[in-house]
Motif scaffolding. Structure first.
Motif, short mmCIF file in Angstrom:
data_model
loop_
_atom_site.label_atom_id
_atom_site.label_comp_id
_atom_site.label_asym_id
_atom_site.label_seq_id
_atom_site.Cartn_x
_atom_site.Cartn_y
_atom_site.Cartn_z
N GLY A 206 0.81 -1.23 0.00
CA GLY A 206 0.00 0.00 0.00
C GLY A 206 0.84 1.27 0.00
O GLY A 206 2.02 1.27 0.35
N SER A 207 0.18 2.35 -0.42
CA SER A 207 0.80 3.68 -0.34
C SER A 207 -0.25 4.62 0.25
O SER A 207 -1.44 4.33 0.18
CB SER A 207 1.21 4.16 -1.73
OG SER A 207 0.06 4.56 -2.46
N ALA A 208 0.22 5.71 0.85
CA ALA A 208 -0.73 6.62 1.48
C ALA A 208 -0.10 7.99 1.65
O ALA A 208 1.12 8.16 1.50
CB ALA A 208 -1.16 6.08 2.84
N GLN A 209 -0.94 8.97 1.94
CA GLN A 209 -0.44 10.28 2.37
C GLN A 209 -1.20 10.62 3.63
O GLN A 209 -2.41 10.39 3.71
CB GLN A 209 -0.67 11.32 1.28
CG GLN A 209 0.43 11.25 0.22
CD GLN A 209 0.23 12.21 -0.93
OE1 GLN A 209 -0.27 11.84 -1.98
NE2 GLN A 209 0.64 13.47 -0.72
N ASP A 210 -0.48 11.11 4.62
CA ASP A 210 -1.18 11.44 5.87
C ASP A 210 -1.12 12.94 6.14
O ASP A 210 -0.39 13.67 5.47
CB ASP A 210 -0.65 10.61 7.05
CG ASP A 210 0.74 11.00 7.48
OD1 ASP A 210 1.43 11.69 6.72
OD2 ASP A 210 1.15 10.59 8.57
N HIS A 211 -1.91 13.37 7.07
CA HIS A 211 -1.95 14.78 7.49
C HIS A 211 -1.45 14.81 8.93
O HIS A 211 -2.17 14.44 9.84
CB HIS A 211 -3.39 15.32 7.44
CG HIS A 211 -3.95 15.40 6.06
ND1 HIS A 211 -3.79 16.51 5.27
CD2 HIS A 211 -4.67 14.52 5.32
CE1 HIS A 211 -4.41 16.32 4.11
NE2 HIS A 211 -4.95 15.11 4.11
N LYS A 212 -0.20 15.26 9.10
CA LYS A 212 0.42 15.20 10.43
C LYS A 212 0.08 16.40 11.29
O LYS A 212 0.12 16.31 12.52
CB LYS A 212 1.93 15.08 10.30
CG LYS A 212 2.37 13.69 9.87
CD LYS A 212 3.87 13.49 10.04
CE LYS A 212 4.27 12.07 9.68
NZ LYS A 212 5.28 11.99 8.62
N ARG A 213 -0.21 17.55 10.67
CA ARG A 213 -0.44 18.76 11.45
C ARG A 213 -1.85 18.79 12.00
O ARG A 213 -2.78 18.32 11.36
CB ARG A 213 -0.18 20.00 10.61
CG ARG A 213 1.19 20.06 10.00
CD ARG A 213 2.27 20.07 11.06
NE ARG A 213 3.56 20.39 10.45
CZ ARG A 213 4.05 21.62 10.41
NH1 ARG A 213 3.39 22.62 10.95
NH2 ARG A 213 5.21 21.84 9.84
N VAL A 214 -2.00 19.43 13.14
CA VAL A 214 -3.29 19.42 13.85
C VAL A 214 -4.33 20.30 13.15
O VAL A 214 -5.53 20.04 13.23
CB VAL A 214 -3.09 19.83 15.32
CG1 VAL A 214 -2.72 21.31 15.46
CG2 VAL A 214 -4.33 19.50 16.16
#
Ligand code: AMP
Ligand code: GLY
Length: 421
Positions: A206-214
């Motif tokens: 799998g591949s993904a992009q995450d949102h780390k900032r609040v």
């Protein structure tokens, strides 16, 4: 089979869910688990860093296979410990886990095997570090070497910020610091790329992009992850070939050259500049919330994957995926990632009818007297898989509205880069 999973987050609930779908599984234990895992498994309240008590539990309960979710026990050598006592365990050993446990280990490996990564320097004290900063180009990235639970990385805009970072790290903010890592700042877009390896071969996971900032628009403090989507919008066959050839293969060879093997999930945190991949960091486990985002699209029996890794026969199986987009939004306690209240009741959960292709994985929750309480910063993960990201997003926000938990918050813009306004 009897399976045990170590950990208590959303990642572990998602793993428990996938494991529970396997026909060959008769019993699942979660150590220690959360309110969500208790619906599918028996939660066992043990300290996952106390390997002896974990071993005794596994042995006394005839557990056939244990899966290690988080990085701490892996970096501390739980796999070596359990394997020596003839317990079957899925995850990398202590030497291989340095890929996450020591950023300097990984940078040196990159240099030796010519793996594309940011230019770097290693310093052993404040004076040498500051002398370097005096003439350094900014922004400059400064990192503590050790495991710092996602913290310990400074993106310094000017010299003043850099001197402060050096002081904080050598003052022991992230544990005893023998050295410090300086990196060139790479400008691009981040992407997470996952593989599973049996030590001989590896396969895409799998591949993904995450949102780390609040905050919305990716602003504000860093968190464990506020949401993610899979696959990554940057993903294409040409890029994947470069990632495999220039990053994954030489890394696995590097581990082999140390006289050992990499077995388990491997998570490459990449910066994509143009269509060129650079390694930012490795994690020796699945991501959280990437795991929750990816696993609902897995078609193959996950136990078959774990077993083929343990038996070094990964080449004999095919890992199949559902061709859908997946989105995950994390519901957090008010105040997170700073101080937040604990033991806050979450009403309406039982009545929540998610609908097909929608999933709810718990993170910081506990069940008491048949009621669910929030006990962590990240509390619940809402996932939806669909033909389009925008459809998935609609489904998730509908469910979050239905839940209407006043003591929590979530980002309303997860996936904004892949969803038209
Ligand atoms: P790490 O814990 O090493 O993944 O760093 C945390 C975050 O800092 C990454 O997800 C990136 O957003 C950022 N970061 C780390 N290293 C670099 C770099 N060399 N250039 C630009 N951003 C970076
Ligand atoms: N989502 C980032 C991590 O699992 O480290």
């Amino acid at each position: 089979m009897k399976i045990a999973i170590l950990g208590s987050g959303g990642r572990e609930h998602a793993l428990t869910f996938s494991i529970s779908k396997s026909n060959i599984v008769e019993k699942i234990y979660c150590i220690p688990g959360n309110a969500g895992t208790s619906e599918l498994a028996e939660n066992i309240s043990l300290d996952t860093n106390n390997f002896k008590t974990v071993y005794e539990f596994l042995k006394n309960n005839n557990v056939d296979l244990v899966i290690i979710g988080p990085e701490d026990p892996l970096v501390n050598g739980i796999v070596d410990y359990l394997e020596k006592l003839n317990i079957k365990v899925f995850g990398p050993n202590k030497i291989a886990s340095q890929l996450e446990g020591s950023k300097i280990f990984t940078k040196k490996l990159c240099k030796k095997y010519k793996i594309p990564t940011a230019e770097f320097g290693i310093f052993e004290n404040v004076d040498d570090s500051n002398r370097y900063i005096d003439n350094a180009k900014h922004p400059l990235v400064i990192k503590a070497d050790n495991l710092a639970a996602g913290k310990g990385v400074y993106i310094c805009r000017d010299k003043k910020e850099s001197y402060t970072a050096v002081k904080e790290i050598f003052d022991g903010k992230f544990g005893v610091a023998k050295n410090i890592l300086f990196e060139e700042f790479l400008e691009g877009e981040e992407m997470s790329y996952f593989i599973v390896s049996d030590g001989k071969t590896f396969k895409y996971f799998g591949s993904a992009q995450d949102h780390k900032r609040v905050g919305e628009g990716d602003e504000g403090k860093n968190t464990g992850g506020m949401g993610a989507y899979s696959p990554s919008r940057l993903f294409n066959k040409e890029l994947e070939q470069k990632i495999k050839d220039r990053i994954i293969k030489p890394t696995l060879k590097g581990i082999n050259d140390l006289g050992t093997k990499y077995k388990g999930f491997l998570y490459a945190g990449l910066m994509i500049v143009g269509n060129e991949p650079y390694l930012i960091e490795y994690n020796v486990r699945m991501g959280d919330p990437e795991c929750q985002t990816i696993l609902p699209t897995l078609e193959t029996d996950i136990i078959q994957i774990f077993q083929s890794c343990i038996n070094e026969k990964l080449n004999e199986i095919e890992i199949k995926w559902i061709n859908k987009k997946s989105l995950c939004v994390v519901l957090c306690s008010n105040g997170y990632p700073d101080k937040y209240k604990k033991n806050i009741i979450i009403n309406n959960l039982e009545q929540l009818n998610l609908g097909e292709n929608n999933y709810l994985f718990h993170a910081g929750t506990k069940k008491q007297d048949n009621k669910i309480y929030a006990v962590g910063g990240r509390v619940l993960n809402f996932i939806s898989i669909s033909k389009t990201y925008s459809e998935a997003k609609k489904n998730i926000y509908k469910n979050l509205e239905k839940l209407n938990w006043k003591d929590g918050f979530f980002r309303k813009d997860i996936g904004y880069k892949v969803i038209d306004k």
